[in-house]
Design a protein around this motif. Structure first.
Motif, PDB file in Angstrom:
ATOM      1  N   PRO A  49       3.829 -16.315  -3.320  1.00 43.23           N
ATOM      2  CA  PRO A  49       2.835 -16.173  -4.411  1.00 43.23           C
ATOM      3  C   PRO A  49       2.820 -14.463  -4.728  1.00 43.23           C
ATOM      4  CG  PRO A  49       1.698 -16.128  -2.281  1.00 43.23           C
ATOM      5  CD  PRO A  49       3.088 -16.516  -2.007  1.00 43.23           C
ATOM      6  N   ILE A  50       3.833 -13.892  -4.403  1.00 44.54           N
ATOM      7  CA  ILE A  50       3.943 -12.285  -4.661  1.00 44.54           C
ATOM      8  C   ILE A  50       5.385 -12.029  -5.081  1.00 44.54           C
ATOM      9  CG2 ILE A  50       2.064 -11.507  -3.283  1.00 44.54           C
ATOM     10  CD1 ILE A  50       4.299 -10.321  -1.363  1.00 44.54           C
ATOM     11  N   VAL A  51       5.402 -11.122  -6.114  1.00 39.09           N
ATOM     12  CA  VAL A  51       6.763 -10.652  -6.412  1.00 39.09           C
ATOM     13  C   VAL A  51       7.009  -9.078  -5.782  1.00 39.09           C
ATOM     14  CG1 VAL A  51       8.231  -9.999  -8.408  1.00 39.09           C
ATOM     15  CG2 VAL A  51       6.968 -12.111  -8.588  1.00 39.09           C
ATOM     16  N   GLY A  52       7.995  -9.036  -5.429  1.00 39.67           N
ATOM     17  CA  GLY A  52       8.347  -7.598  -4.772  1.00 39.67           C
ATOM     18  C   GLY A  52       7.496  -7.453  -3.588  1.00 39.67           C
ATOM     19  N   THR A  53       7.147  -6.287  -3.251  1.00 41.14           N
ATOM     20  CA  THR A  53       6.598  -5.622  -1.981  1.00 41.14           C
ATOM     21  C   THR A  53       5.316  -5.158  -2.095  1.00 41.14           C
ATOM     22  OG1 THR A  53       8.797  -4.737  -1.424  1.00 41.14           O
ATOM     23  CG2 THR A  53       7.046  -3.947  -0.349  1.00 41.14           C
ATOM     24  N   LEU A  54       4.305  -5.725  -1.137  1.00 43.36           N
ATOM     25  CA  LEU A  54       3.008  -5.067  -1.054  1.00 43.36           C
ATOM     26  C   LEU A  54       3.173  -3.959  -0.057  1.00 43.36           C
ATOM     27  CD1 LEU A  54       1.573  -8.398   0.215  1.00 43.36           C
ATOM     28  CD2 LEU A  54       1.127  -7.216  -2.052  1.00 43.36           C
ATOM     29  N   LYS A  55       2.143  -3.047  -0.524  1.00 42.25           N
ATOM     30  CA  LYS A  55       2.110  -1.805   0.285  1.00 42.25           C
ATOM     31  C   LYS A  55       1.571  -2.092   1.827  1.00 42.25           C
ATOM     32  CE  LYS A  55      -0.040   2.805   0.040  1.00 42.25           C
ATOM     33  NZ  LYS A  55      -0.963   3.810  -0.396  1.00 42.25           N
ATOM     34  N   ASN A  56       2.601  -1.638   2.659  1.00 41.62           N
ATOM     35  CA  ASN A  56       2.358  -1.864   4.108  1.00 41.62           C
ATOM     36  C   ASN A  56       2.520  -3.417   4.392  1.00 41.62           C
ATOM     37  OD1 ASN A  56       2.235   0.983   4.692  1.00 41.62           O
ATOM     38  ND2 ASN A  56      -0.134   0.936   4.259  1.00 41.62           N
ATOM     39  N   ASN A  57       3.160  -4.114   3.413  1.00 41.42           N
ATOM     40  CA  ASN A  57       2.937  -5.478   3.454  1.00 41.42           C
ATOM     41  C   ASN A  57       1.634  -6.059   3.763  1.00 41.42           C
ATOM     42  OD1 ASN A  57       5.957  -5.801   2.973  1.00 41.42           O
ATOM     43  ND2 ASN A  57       6.402  -4.970   5.410  1.00 41.42           N
ATOM     44  N   THR A  58       0.861  -5.573   3.304  1.00 40.40           N
ATOM     45  CA  THR A  58      -0.643  -5.994   3.460  1.00 40.40           C
ATOM     46  C   THR A  58      -1.570  -6.098   2.194  1.00 40.40           C
ATOM     47  OG1 THR A  58      -1.633  -4.065   4.158  1.00 40.40           O
ATOM     48  CG2 THR A  58      -0.628  -5.211   5.956  1.00 40.40           C
ATOM     49  N   TYR A  59      -2.405  -7.026   2.121  1.00 48.28           N
ATOM     50  CA  TYR A  59      -3.393  -6.885   1.097  1.00 48.28           C
ATOM     51  C   TYR A  59      -4.843  -7.176   1.346  1.00 48.28           C
ATOM     52  CZ  TYR A  59      -3.164 -12.020   0.772  1.00 48.28           C
ATOM     53  OH  TYR A  59      -3.070 -13.466   0.887  1.00 48.28           O
ATOM     54  N   THR A  60      -5.905  -7.095   0.830  1.00 50.05           N
ATOM     55  CA  THR A  60      -7.142  -7.599   1.106  1.00 50.05           C
ATOM     56  C   THR A  60      -7.688  -8.362   0.056  1.00 50.05           C
ATOM     57  OG1 THR A  60      -8.306  -5.783   0.207  1.00 50.05           O
ATOM     58  CG2 THR A  60      -7.619  -5.171   2.443  1.00 50.05           C
ATOM     59  N   PHE A  61      -8.553  -9.217   0.595  1.00 45.76           N
ATOM     60  CA  PHE A  61      -9.203 -10.426  -0.129  1.00 45.76           C
ATOM     61  C   PHE A  61     -10.512 -10.841   0.430  1.00 45.76           C
ATOM     62  CE2 PHE A  61     -10.182 -14.754  -1.596  1.00 45.76           C
ATOM     63  CZ  PHE A  61     -10.321 -14.370  -3.163  1.00 45.76           C
ATOM     64  N   ASN A  62     -11.434 -10.640  -0.086  1.00 40.97           N
ATOM     65  CA  ASN A  62     -12.908 -10.996   0.300  1.00 40.97           C
ATOM     66  C   ASN A  62     -13.247 -10.196   1.537  1.00 40.97           C
ATOM     67  OD1 ASN A  62     -13.622 -12.554  -1.932  1.00 40.97           O
ATOM     68  ND2 ASN A  62     -13.361 -14.409  -0.766  1.00 40.97           N
ATOM     69  N   PHE A 246       6.083 -12.641 -13.406  1.00 46.39           N
ATOM     70  CA  PHE A 246       4.779 -12.304 -13.772  1.00 46.39           C
ATOM     71  C   PHE A 246       4.489 -11.656 -12.487  1.00 46.39           C
ATOM     72  CE2 PHE A 246       5.067 -16.233 -16.293  1.00 46.39           C
ATOM     73  CZ  PHE A 246       4.137 -15.951 -17.323  1.00 46.39           C
ATOM     74  N   GLY A 247       4.410 -10.232 -12.734  1.00 45.29           N
ATOM     75  CA  GLY A 247       3.917  -9.281 -11.722  1.00 45.29           C
ATOM     76  C   GLY A 247       5.078  -8.699 -10.948  1.00 45.29           C
ATOM     77  N   TYR A 248       4.975  -7.740 -10.116  1.00 44.90           N
ATOM     78  CA  TYR A 248       5.865  -7.071  -9.539  1.00 44.90           C
ATOM     79  C   TYR A 248       5.454  -6.281  -8.412  1.00 44.90           C
ATOM     80  CZ  TYR A 248       3.229  -4.727 -13.252  1.00 44.90           C
ATOM     81  OH  TYR A 248       2.074  -4.260 -14.075  1.00 44.90           O
ATOM     82  N   SER A 249       6.308  -5.575  -7.611  1.00 41.85           N
ATOM     83  CA  SER A 249       5.658  -4.711  -6.619  1.00 41.85           C
ATOM     84  C   SER A 249       4.321  -4.105  -6.705  1.00 41.85           C
ATOM     85  CB  SER A 249       6.688  -3.922  -6.047  1.00 41.85           C
ATOM     86  OG  SER A 249       7.997  -4.333  -5.353  1.00 41.85           O
ATOM     87  N   ASP A 250       3.747  -3.813  -5.614  1.00 42.70           N
ATOM     88  CA  ASP A 250       2.482  -3.085  -5.743  1.00 42.70           C
ATOM     89  C   ASP A 250       2.760  -1.498  -6.202  1.00 42.70           C
ATOM     90  OD1 ASP A 250       0.569  -4.634  -4.603  1.00 42.70           O
ATOM     91  OD2 ASP A 250       0.345  -3.569  -2.600  1.00 42.70           O
ATOM     92  N   VAL A 251       1.758  -0.950  -7.125  1.00 40.95           N
ATOM     93  CA  VAL A 251       2.010   0.200  -7.492  1.00 40.95           C
ATOM     94  C   VAL A 251       1.820   1.319  -6.286  1.00 40.95           C
ATOM     95  CG1 VAL A 251       1.509  -0.208 -10.121  1.00 40.95           C
ATOM     96  CG2 VAL A 251      -0.262   0.530  -8.468  1.00 40.95           C
ATOM     97  N   VAL A 252       2.420   2.477  -6.669  1.00 47.44           N
ATOM     98  CA  VAL A 252       2.278   3.479  -5.501  1.00 47.44           C
ATOM     99  C   VAL A 252       0.866   3.616  -5.220  1.00 47.44           C
ATOM    100  CG1 VAL A 252       2.783   5.853  -4.846  1.00 47.44           C
ATOM    101  CG2 VAL A 252       4.598   4.479  -6.056  1.00 47.44           C
ATOM    102  N   ASP A 253       0.098   3.841  -6.063  1.00 46.98           N
ATOM    103  CA  ASP A 253      -1.453   4.210  -5.890  1.00 46.98           C
ATOM    104  C   ASP A 253      -2.320   2.947  -5.660  1.00 46.98           C
ATOM    105  OD1 ASP A 253      -1.333   3.454  -8.659  1.00 46.98           O
ATOM    106  OD2 ASP A 253      -2.516   5.322  -9.009  1.00 46.98           O
TER     107      ASP A 253
END
Length: 284
Positions: A49-62, A246-253
């Protein structure tokens, strides 16, 4: 395990792991990269469910933090074959206890392959089975075999030039852009184009790319449903990936909040998301 569909002249073979297209053959010619691991051991993985790379391979939700590797988990999971005819194959992946640990959404994800004449259509359907809004990105990653010298291939792109591509910085998307000039709507392939990884076009002003072999059309990829595109190869590798996204890697900031991720898709409960692209074999 694999499944094949065919119209007699053209045959597509799909591996159940990742519902990945591993062969598209017509009149004795193979159009999909063979997946040699010395260059790149895949053929056409799905990005979900993602395209490319997440920053530090992590994300937050709720308020919770989740880890997910590059391009998501669907490409490494086994899909079930939900429906099969001579020319159509429907593959299904659904959430389970393992996906919920890294992606807290209940979903059904279908990939539908359809062959007609000299064309393969690849359609995607995401269904939100949960009670809240689902967030995801989605992308294709087909690698097309280029058996002749790389310089004998050209891309035909119908767009007002020049093209602007965003550069990657530590696998994240930066604001730095590079202008790529076309000559009469054509881009001669050269490995120097990919020295800094993929060419990434956000909100692409074009929705088809034709590969020319010795100045003759070889195949065309139409992706009107998709807003973004990646082009990629490995240096000296005999293939090119044309990747509708649809979408791409996380942006740098990035703030790493999943619901605020650039290019993310929002899907309400009980709703379906549909998109498709087509591969047309020009000399088949």
């Amino acid at each position: 395990m694999t499944t094949s569909i065919s119209n007699g002249a053209t045959t597509a073979t799909i591996h159940h792991k990742g519902a990945e297209l591993i062969s598209l053959e017509s009149y004795g010619r193979e159009y999909i990269w063979e997946g040699r691991p010395d260059f790149w051991g895949k053929h056409s993985p799905v990005l979900f469910p993602i395209v490319g790379t997440l920053k530090n391979n992590t994300y937050t939700f709720n308020g919770n933090e989740y880890c997910m590797s590059r391009h998501g988990f669907a490409r490494d999971m086994v899909f079930s074959l939900e429906q099969k005819t001579e020319t159509v194959a429907v593959f299904l992946l659904q959430h389970d206890e393992n996906t919920l640990k890294i992606y807290p959404f209940e979903f059904a994800f279908r990939i539908i392959y359809t062959i007609s004449e000299n064309q393969l259509e690849i359609a995607y359907r995401v269904s939100n089975l949960g009670n809240g809004t689902q967030y995801f990105s989605l992308g294709a990653h087909p690698a097309f075999a280029l058996p002749e010298a790389f310089g004998k291939y050209t891309l035909e792109i119908n767009v007002v030039e020049p093209l602007l591509t965003n550069l990657l910085e530590n696998d994240l998307l930066s604001d730095t852009t590079v202008s790529i000039g076309l000559t009469d709507g054509k881009l001669a392939l050269d490995y120097t184009l990919f020295e800094k990884d993929a060419l990434i076009f956000r909100d692409a002003a074009f929705h088809s790319v034709t590969i020319l072999e010795n100045q003759k059309p070889l195949l065309k990829v139409d992706f009107e449903d998709f807003p973004d595109l990646g082009l990629w190869t490995k240096i000296n590798a005999p293939f090119l990936c044309i990747e509708p996204w649809f979408g791409y890697s996380d942006v740098v900031d990035t703030n790493q909040k999943f619901e605020e991720k650039h290019g993310i898709i929002l899907l309400k409960p009980t709703e379906n998301f549909n998109a498709k692209f087509k591969i047309t074999l020009c000399n088949a």
